[in-house]
Scaffold this motif. Structure first.
Motif, short mmCIF file in Angstrom:
data_model
loop_
_atom_site.label_atom_id
_atom_site.label_comp_id
_atom_site.label_asym_id
_atom_site.label_seq_id
_atom_site.Cartn_x
_atom_site.Cartn_y
_atom_site.Cartn_z
N ILE A 163 41.14 47.07 47.02
CA ILE A 163 41.24 46.01 46.00
C ILE A 163 41.41 44.65 46.67
N VAL A 164 42.23 44.60 47.73
CA VAL A 164 42.42 43.34 48.47
C VAL A 164 41.10 42.88 49.08
N ILE A 165 40.33 43.84 49.64
CA ILE A 165 39.03 43.50 50.22
C ILE A 165 38.10 42.92 49.15
N ILE A 166 38.11 43.53 47.97
CA ILE A 166 37.28 43.03 46.86
C ILE A 166 37.69 41.60 46.51
N CYS A 167 39.01 41.35 46.46
CA CYS A 167 39.50 39.99 46.16
C CYS A 167 39.04 38.99 47.21
#
Length: 200
Positions: A163-167
């Motif tokens: 999720i952090v990578i997507i952000c």
């Protein structure tokens, strides 16, 4: 090369709206992930707002629901239960979700005869009211494996990292869009200056 300012403005508005939607979806996903993980990592007898979540680990209720589905169970009083309801209960250190086939009274207390929809015979032992978590209100298909995955510490961390990578990727895309906007603005200003020089 000429730019249609109105068209560019509409594109920017559309992209801003899409960006807000993506951020909202990510936020909701994080919140749901957090809630599910909290519910599934607390002690079995506890619940949040009267709601339990249980993974279906056998085929005994097919085709009503299937192995690896996630059962959402609402706690209730034994008096609320009726024949035909699907209940989740503990028996011999196992958590089972089966349908009530009959209700009997033993020493003045109600007991529940249960049976899996896919089973030919009823369960061996009647279910005491104190061993019932509640009634299955609905089932989320095929999410059980994912829930099992995030219950593991490494799985939960991996999902959070994803999720952090997507952000980060969304923010990187936003920066690229902003850079393009700045270039377009500079181009428009240069064009206006050039036109002013020609007219002057």
């Amino acid at each position: 090369m000429e730019y249609d300012v109105e068209k560019i403005s509409n594109k920017i508005k559309h992209k801003k709206r899409n960006k807000k939607i993506v951020k909202f979806v990510i936020l909701i996903t994080l919140i749901l992930l957090f809630i599910v993980n909290i519910i599934l990592t607390i002690e079995e007898k506890n619940h949040i707002f009267g709601i339990y979540m249980f993974n279906i680990i056998s085929e005994s209720m097919e085709p009503t629901f299937y192995k690896d589905d996630l059962a959402i169970v609402k706690s209730c009083n034994a008096e609320e239960l009726e024949k035909g309801d699907i209940i989740t209960f503990e028996q011999e250190d196992r958590v089972i979700s089966h349908r009530i086939s009959d209700i009997i009274k033993e020493k003045g207390e109600e007991q529940f005869i249960t049976k899996g929809d896919n089973n030919e015979v009823e369960d061996k032992e009647p279910v005491d009211a104190q061993n019932i978590y509640g009634k299955v209100v609905f089932v989320i298909p095929k999410i059980g494996k994912f829930v099992n995955y995030i219950q593991d510490a490494s799985g939960f961390i991996n999902v959070c990292i994803l999720i952090v990578i997507i952000c980060i990727l969304v923010n990187f895309r936003d920066n690229m869009i902003n850079n393009r906007k700045i270039k377009r603005k500079k181009y428009e200003i240069k064009k206006l200056r050039d036109n002013y020089k020609i007219e002057g």
